[in-house]
Design a protein around this motif. Sequence first.
Motif, PDB file in Angstrom:
ATOM      1  N   ARG A 118       7.263  -4.294  -6.457  1.00  0.00           N
ATOM      2  CA  ARG A 118       7.282  -5.033  -4.768  1.00  0.00           C
ATOM      3  C   ARG A 118       6.332  -6.324  -5.025  1.00  0.00           C
ATOM      4  N   MET A 119       5.364  -6.424  -5.922  1.00  0.00           N
ATOM      5  CA  MET A 119       4.779  -7.591  -5.999  1.00  0.00           C
ATOM      6  C   MET A 119       5.556  -8.775  -6.518  1.00  0.00           C
ATOM      7  N   ARG A 120       6.499  -8.359  -7.334  1.00  0.00           N
ATOM      8  CA  ARG A 120       7.219  -9.231  -7.928  1.00  0.00           C
ATOM      9  C   ARG A 120       8.375  -9.822  -7.044  1.00  0.00           C
TER      10      ARG A 120
ATOM     11  N   ALA B   6       0.866  -1.327  -0.140  1.00  0.00           N
ATOM     12  CA  ALA B   6      -0.059  -0.037   0.113  1.00  0.00           C
ATOM     13  C   ALA B   6       0.899   1.336  -0.111  1.00  0.00           C
ATOM     14  N   SER B   7       2.220   1.287   0.255  1.00  0.00           N
ATOM     15  CA  SER B   7       2.907   2.509   0.426  1.00  0.00           C
ATOM     16  C   SER B   7       3.697   2.576  -0.730  1.00  0.00           C
ATOM     17  N   ALA B   8       3.468   1.838  -1.952  1.00  0.00           N
ATOM     18  CA  ALA B   8       4.011   2.253  -3.056  1.00  0.00           C
ATOM     19  C   ALA B   8       3.427   3.399  -3.790  1.00  0.00           C
ATOM     20  N   VAL B   9       4.132   4.315  -4.412  1.00  0.00           N
ATOM     21  CA  VAL B   9       3.910   5.812  -4.893  1.00  0.00           C
ATOM     22  C   VAL B   9       3.276   5.606  -6.228  1.00  0.00           C
ATOM     23  N   ASP B  10       3.282   4.507  -6.807  1.00  0.00           N
ATOM     24  CA  ASP B  10       2.788   4.389  -8.402  1.00  0.00           C
ATOM     25  C   ASP B  10       2.597   2.976  -8.727  1.00  0.00           C
TER      26      ASP B  10
END
Length: 45
Positions: free
Chosen positions: A37-39, A26-30
């Motif tokens: 991050r998922m990978r 959730a803290s990803a900016v785009d």
Amino acid sequence: MFAYFFRVIIDLLDRAEHHRRDTYLASAVDIFELERRMRLIESAD
């Protein structure tokens, strides 16, 4: 009885890990950062 407490502890640890991953994602900016991050998480599993 021991097996029950062991299972409760495992469930709590699983929930904590799930919450930590959700917060991290959730803290990803785009969308590109989210996909990266998922990978990263998938490759660690």
